[in-house]
Design a protein around this motif. Structure first.
Motif, PDB file in Angstrom:
ATOM      1  N   VAL A 255     -26.832 -21.876 -18.833  1.00  0.00           N
ATOM      2  CA  VAL A 255     -25.895 -20.803 -18.480  1.00  0.00           C
ATOM      3  C   VAL A 255     -25.449 -20.103 -19.764  1.00  0.00           C
ATOM      4  CG1 VAL A 255     -23.939 -20.204 -16.995  1.00  0.00           C
ATOM      5  CG2 VAL A 255     -25.084 -22.386 -16.675  1.00  0.00           C
ATOM      6  N   PRO A 256     -26.382 -19.451 -20.458  1.00  0.00           N
ATOM      7  CA  PRO A 256     -26.022 -18.830 -21.742  1.00  0.00           C
ATOM      8  C   PRO A 256     -24.957 -17.753 -21.603  1.00  0.00           C
ATOM      9  CG  PRO A 256     -28.201 -18.119 -21.018  1.00  0.00           C
ATOM     10  CD  PRO A 256     -27.804 -19.241 -20.122  1.00  0.00           C
ATOM     11  N   GLY A 257     -24.851 -17.141 -20.418  1.00  0.00           N
ATOM     12  CA  GLY A 257     -23.844 -16.119 -20.213  1.00  0.00           C
ATOM     13  C   GLY A 257     -22.427 -16.629 -20.214  1.00  0.00           C
ATOM     14  N   SER A 258     -22.257 -17.947 -20.160  1.00  0.00           N
ATOM     15  CA  SER A 258     -20.920 -18.548 -20.221  1.00  0.00           C
ATOM     16  C   SER A 258     -20.542 -18.941 -21.639  1.00  0.00           C
ATOM     17  CB  SER A 258     -20.846 -19.784 -19.302  1.00  0.00           C
ATOM     18  OG  SER A 258     -20.923 -19.399 -17.949  1.00  0.00           O
ATOM     19  N   GLY A 259     -21.419 -18.657 -22.595  1.00  0.00           N
ATOM     20  CA  GLY A 259     -21.106 -18.947 -23.988  1.00  0.00           C
ATOM     21  C   GLY A 259     -21.839 -20.162 -24.514  1.00  0.00           C
ATOM     22  N   PRO A 260     -21.796 -20.388 -25.845  1.00  0.00           N
ATOM     23  CA  PRO A 260     -22.470 -21.535 -26.454  1.00  0.00           C
ATOM     24  C   PRO A 260     -21.670 -22.824 -26.295  1.00  0.00           C
ATOM     25  CG  PRO A 260     -21.343 -20.284 -28.137  1.00  0.00           C
ATOM     26  CD  PRO A 260     -21.156 -19.524 -26.852  1.00  0.00           C
ATOM     27  N   MET A 261     -22.382 -23.927 -26.357  1.00  0.00           N
ATOM     28  CA  MET A 261     -21.741 -25.240 -26.345  1.00  0.00           C
ATOM     29  C   MET A 261     -21.542 -25.705 -27.778  1.00  0.00           C
ATOM     30  SD  MET A 261     -23.619 -27.023 -23.057  1.00  0.00           S
ATOM     31  CE  MET A 261     -25.257 -26.394 -23.404  1.00  0.00           C
ATOM     32  N   LYS A 262     -20.371 -26.277 -28.064  1.00  0.00           N
ATOM     33  CA  LYS A 262     -20.006 -26.650 -29.427  1.00  0.00           C
ATOM     34  C   LYS A 262     -19.603 -28.109 -29.575  1.00  0.00           C
ATOM     35  CE  LYS A 262     -18.402 -21.940 -30.408  1.00  0.00           C
ATOM     36  NZ  LYS A 262     -17.250 -21.112 -30.835  1.00  0.00           N
ATOM     37  N   ALA A 263     -19.630 -28.864 -28.467  1.00  0.00           N
ATOM     38  CA  ALA A 263     -19.239 -30.277 -28.526  1.00  0.00           C
ATOM     39  C   ALA A 263     -19.881 -31.015 -27.365  1.00  0.00           C
ATOM     40  CB  ALA A 263     -17.716 -30.422 -28.487  1.00  0.00           C
ATOM     41  N   THR A 264     -19.815 -32.338 -27.433  1.00  0.00           N
ATOM     42  CA  THR A 264     -20.370 -33.191 -26.382  1.00  0.00           C
ATOM     43  C   THR A 264     -19.334 -34.225 -25.963  1.00  0.00           C
ATOM     44  OG1 THR A 264     -21.206 -35.016 -27.765  1.00  0.00           O
ATOM     45  CG2 THR A 264     -22.590 -33.034 -27.596  1.00  0.00           C
ATOM     46  N   ASN A 265     -19.677 -34.977 -24.934  1.00  0.00           N
ATOM     47  CA  ASN A 265     -18.844 -36.106 -24.530  1.00  0.00           C
ATOM     48  C   ASN A 265     -18.949 -37.222 -25.578  1.00  0.00           C
ATOM     49  OD1 ASN A 265     -21.515 -36.980 -23.915  1.00  0.00           O
ATOM     50  ND2 ASN A 265     -20.689 -38.407 -22.415  1.00  0.00           N
ATOM     51  N   PRO A 266     -18.217 -38.334 -25.435  1.00  0.00           N
ATOM     52  CA  PRO A 266     -18.168 -39.344 -26.505  1.00  0.00           C
ATOM     53  C   PRO A 266     -19.499 -39.962 -26.913  1.00  0.00           C
ATOM     54  CG  PRO A 266     -16.297 -39.637 -25.066  1.00  0.00           C
ATOM     55  CD  PRO A 266     -17.173 -38.596 -24.417  1.00  0.00           C
TER      56      PRO A 266
END
Length: 581
Positions: A255-266
């Motif tokens: 879903v690139p239209g929702s923006g980039p991902m910058k973190a993950t779960n633990p």
């Protein structure tokens, strides 16, 4: 109905089963599964059918959802997702608001990930007070202390992931922040990198340090090797930090239209957008073996296809019946409807099929098996999309114009406790040892011996009490005489398998996983820092989304260990110093 082992019952009573006001358990394991099945079936028109189907799926130990679902389904809090990412803004008010929200998530059993890259660097200007900034590291310590104060719904210790990007001026302080073993025990830490950084590492180039407050170069340009060498040295010393390849992560962002991902779960297996959550579940691979047949023909492919579809429906329904703590999380989560179906018991499956973990045959099986599961999961999601409608943000996604119900369908989680409940090996990890001790639940010890090895040894005529004693001390067959070579290969344990083969296995799974893969790359105690460096570079070239390494003996406080005192330094499941299981 006897579903779980005695050790599993102990875990269930402490973590999952409903208790009365005095703390007395008033629910049976069967009742817990029925409670989860009933709640997951609520969105269905034919609730009775799906309730029975979901219960049959779980009671057969062929599929289990993540811990918060088992623990919280039908309860007043009703929060059933395991993975969250929250934003950390560059303000005192915003930082402590996020800290409060993380504490409330931990209370329900969820784990949280954060990027701290937006926080201005140490000694930067604070115009409102005329003072200077402390930088992200002291705030991470504050988050850790807050987590200490919250016990996750009686289930487990809170777990967090702290991410800092390589260009941040405080990156070296961040890298060495866990140099002492008993600090920040509620956090895993990872460095966020991109292809430019890795290119500069390879070419011995420089990187700019950027002040996130201004978006400008901080006045310093340093060799990329300075950061990379500090990372590899710290990881060699104690297993952290991990590394996250964000160009790879965002290239696969559906879903690139929702923006980039910058973190993950633990545990790093679930990259998410800010305020996004995801619920996970795992198929127990050993439960899909037939007695008859040889090789792949032993796998019951038709049942695996049917159960994959049922598990996708289960996880998708949880999105609708889940009770969201914050409206922002509900909005983003329901907008993308991400689920993460994975597997557990991979090592045990290989053993049953007589396939060594470090072999081309194992890689071929991964391609066939995980490719099959993802294909069937996507078919199930598309069918749900036609039945119930696609996820709302589909026009912002790579599935624009289609009827897919979920933006992602597959994830490989560590399954620390779930695999114990199912009586199988964890996630896609090789066997840690043929005999070892696992410490959980405030010091409670579980003594684990591979049933598969015992069966093979008895069948081969080399099982003995002396062998049992040797395994209790060493955990592996290394140095033990009288063991056939084919048995040694099939029962090779985590530290006997080369890091290169660990990486190959992770890469093979990642090809068929929408999200990411929780996996530890194990190194022997004598590994050099250069070996860690090589693994990081190889992971980048393989296109992995992240990497966690562990060198045997580099920590003294372990979840898994061998029985003898001189062998007590082992490895954590899936590369975690703290894992939500």
């Amino acid at each position: 109905m006897e579903i779980f082992s005695s050790d599993s019952l102990d875990v269930l009573e402490r973590r999952y089963l409903i208790k009365d006001s005095s703390g007395k358990v008033i629910e049976t394991p069967e009742g817990m599964l029925k409670r989860a099945a009933k709640f997951a079936a609520l969105p269905e028109e034919n609730q009775t059918y799906w309730e029975e189907r979901f219960f049959e799926l779980m009671s057969g130990l062929r599929f289990l959802p993540n811990s918060p679902t088992l623990a919280n389904a039908g309860k007043p809090n009703g929060q059933m997702a395991a993975c969250f990412v929250l934003p950390v803004p560059d303000s005192i008010e915003g930082i402590f608001e996020t800290m409060k929200r993380a504490a409330l998530i931990h209370k329900t059993g969820g784990g949280t990930g954060f990027s701290f890259s937006n926080i201005r660097p140490k000694d930067d200007i604070v115009s409102s007070t005329g003072g200077v900034a402390s930088g992200p590291v002291p705030f991470i310590r504050a988050f850790n202390s807050a987590t200490d104060a919250v016990k996750q719904g009686g289930m487990r210790r809170g777990a967090n992931m702290a991410v800092l990007d390589y260009w941040h001026p405080d990156i070296l302080e961040f890298i060495n922040m866990k140099e002492e073993e008993d600090v920040l025990t509620n956090f895993n830490i990872s460095i966020g990198v991109d292809n430019r950084f890795m290119d500069q590492v390879v070419n011995r180039g420089d990187i700019d340090q950027i002040n996130p407050r201004t978006g400008k170069v901080n006045g310093r340009t340093i060799p990329a090797a300075t950061v990379f060498d500090a990372m590899t040295r710290a990881a060699w010393a104690n297993g952290e930090p991990g590394i996250l390849f964000f160009d790879h992560i965002n290239k696969a962002n559906t879903v690139p239209g929702s923006g980039p991902m910058k973190a993950t779960n633990p545990c790093g297996e679930q990259p998410l957008l800010n305020y996004e959550s995801c619920n996970l579940g795992s198929l127990n691979l050993t439960a899909f073996l037939n007695e008859a047949g040889e090789g792949y023909r032993r796998i019951n492919w038709s049942r695996l296809a049917e159960d994959t579809a049922a598990a996708v429906r289960f996880l998708d329904n949880i999105i609708d019946v889940n009770k969201y703590i914050f409206t922002e999380i509900e909005r983003v989560t329901k907008g993308n409807r991400k689920i993460g179906l994975g597997v557990m018991g991979f090592a045990d499956l290989l053993i049953e099929l007589g396939i060594p973990y470090a072999s081309m045959e194992a890689l071929e099986l991964i391609e066939t098996l995980m490719g099959f599961i993802r294909k069937k999961a996507m078919e199930a999601s598309a069918a749900l999309g036609r039945e119930k409608g696609p996820f709302p943000n589909i026009e912002k996604s790579v599935y624009k114009g289609e009827t897919v119900r979920n933006a992602t369908v597959t994830t490989i989680a560590p399954t620390g406790t779930l695999s114990m409940l199912a009586g199988t090996s964890s996630g896609i990890e090789p066997l840690f040892g043929l005999s070892f001790v696992k410490e959980v639940l405030e010091g409670r010890k579980f003594y684990v011996t591979s049933r598969s090895f015992e069966e093979a040894a008895r069948k081969g005529g080399f099982w003995s009490e002396d062998l049992v004693q040797e395994l209790a001390h060493t955990g592996s067959l290394e140095g033990i005489k009288g063991i056939p070579e084919d048995v040694r290969r099939v029962f090779a344990t985590a530290f006997e398998i080369s890091p290169q083969w660990h990486l190959k296995v992770q890469a093979a799974f990642q090809k068929h996983v929408d999200n990411a893969v929780s996996k530890t790359i194990n190194f022997p105690a004598g590994a050099a820092i250069a070996d860690i460096r090589s693994a990081y570079l190889m992971a980048w070239k393989y296109g992995l989304k992240g990497l966690t390494i562990y060198r045997n003996g580099s920590r003294s406080n372990q979840v898994l260990k061998f029985a003898s005192k001189d062998m007590e330094k082992g490895t954590l499941p899936a590369g975690c110093s703290t894992c939500p299981e």
